[in-house]
Design a protein around this motif. Structure first.
Motif, PDB file in Angstrom:
ATOM      1  N   LEU A 199       0.793  -0.944  -0.032  1.00  0.00           N
ATOM      2  CA  LEU A 199      -0.048   0.125  -0.005  1.00  0.00           C
ATOM      3  C   LEU A 199       0.897   1.439   0.017  1.00  0.00           C
ATOM      4  O   LEU A 199       0.505   2.267  -0.681  1.00  0.00           O
ATOM      5  CB  LEU A 199      -0.733   0.064   1.321  1.00  0.00           C
ATOM      6  CG  LEU A 199      -2.156  -0.899   1.043  1.00  0.00           C
ATOM      7  CD1 LEU A 199      -2.697  -1.125   2.449  1.00  0.00           C
ATOM      8  CD2 LEU A 199      -3.154  -0.399  -0.079  1.00  0.00           C
ATOM      9  N   VAL A 201      -7.454  -0.211  -1.377  1.00  0.00           N
ATOM     10  CA  VAL A 201      -7.742  -0.782   0.016  1.00  0.00           C
ATOM     11  C   VAL A 201      -8.677  -2.009  -0.064  1.00  0.00           C
ATOM     12  O   VAL A 201      -8.556  -2.712   0.921  1.00  0.00           O
ATOM     13  CB  VAL A 201      -8.341   0.611   0.884  1.00  0.00           C
ATOM     14  CG1 VAL A 201      -8.881   0.179   2.125  1.00  0.00           C
ATOM     15  CG2 VAL A 201      -7.447   1.745   1.011  1.00  0.00           C
ATOM     16  N   ALA A 248      -6.443  -4.798  -0.778  1.00  0.00           N
ATOM     17  CA  ALA A 248      -5.711  -5.190   0.532  1.00  0.00           C
ATOM     18  C   ALA A 248      -6.578  -6.057   1.410  1.00  0.00           C
ATOM     19  O   ALA A 248      -6.040  -6.858   1.912  1.00  0.00           O
ATOM     20  CB  ALA A 248      -5.112  -4.109   0.993  1.00  0.00           C
TER      21      ALA A 248
END
Length: 186
Positions: free
Chosen positions: A17, A48, A51
């Protein structure tokens, strides 16, 4: 030699990230199309989300050796018959892929229902194969289940349907158009 160790989620996804954040900042600063305003926000949301999915499906990475290693044959970790063992545990897999079916057409305008669903199925297949490879290589308890593939694909299709329904409402369509790469590219 007996051992077990864990590679924490944050040790892999945190740096990933961070690299994405640097790339996004460089592209935004360089005025690259699709890296400002709504499209940038959409890309950040997608990163996001990715992830989070990886965190749920692939991490933490447990590595086992010696007596700790799972000794069952890898082929026993595959559930190849769809819906044979279907139950309510499929619901989280459906829910997990709804955002993907919603986000893909926004990230790549022009994606129709069939291609969006196929991409969701391929993403799910990639996760299932990776889980199986983790079992083979690391000796952990991951398994590959065709029901997960079915549920994830259904979730992607539902996400696409939610997006289509949202685009019918004028206010929602305006927000979605600002986010979409096709309308807010600069």
């Amino acid at each position: 030699m007996n051992f077990q160790t864990q590679i924490p989620t944050a040790a892999v996804l945190g740096p990933a990230l961070a690299v994405f954040a640097v790339i996004a900042a460089v592209r935004r600063r360089g005025d690259a199309p699709g890296w400002r305003g709504g499209p940038l926000a959409l890309r950040v949301l997608a990163a996001v989300y990715a992830a989070a999915v990886f965190s749920l499906t692939l991490f933490p990475l447990w590595i086992y050796g010696g007596d700790y290693r799972n000794a069952a044959p890898w082929i026993s970790q595959i559930q190849p018959i769809p819906l044979l063992m279907a139950d309510v545990t499929m619901i989280p897999n459906v829910i997990m892929f709804v955002p993907l079916g919603f986000l893909l057409p926004l990230l790549s305008p022009g994606l129709a229902r069939g291609r969006t669903t196929a991409l969701c199925a391929l993403a799910s297949l990639g996760i299932e194969i990776t889980q199986l490879l983790q079992y083979i290589a690391l000796g952990n308890g991951r398994s590959a289940d065709v029901n997960d593939l079915v549920a994830n694909t259904l979730g992607g299709l539902l996400g696409y349907a939610v997006l289509r329904a949202a685009r019918r409402a004028t206010a929602a369509r305006a927000v979605l158009d600002r986010l979409s790469a096709a309308h807010g590219g600069a």
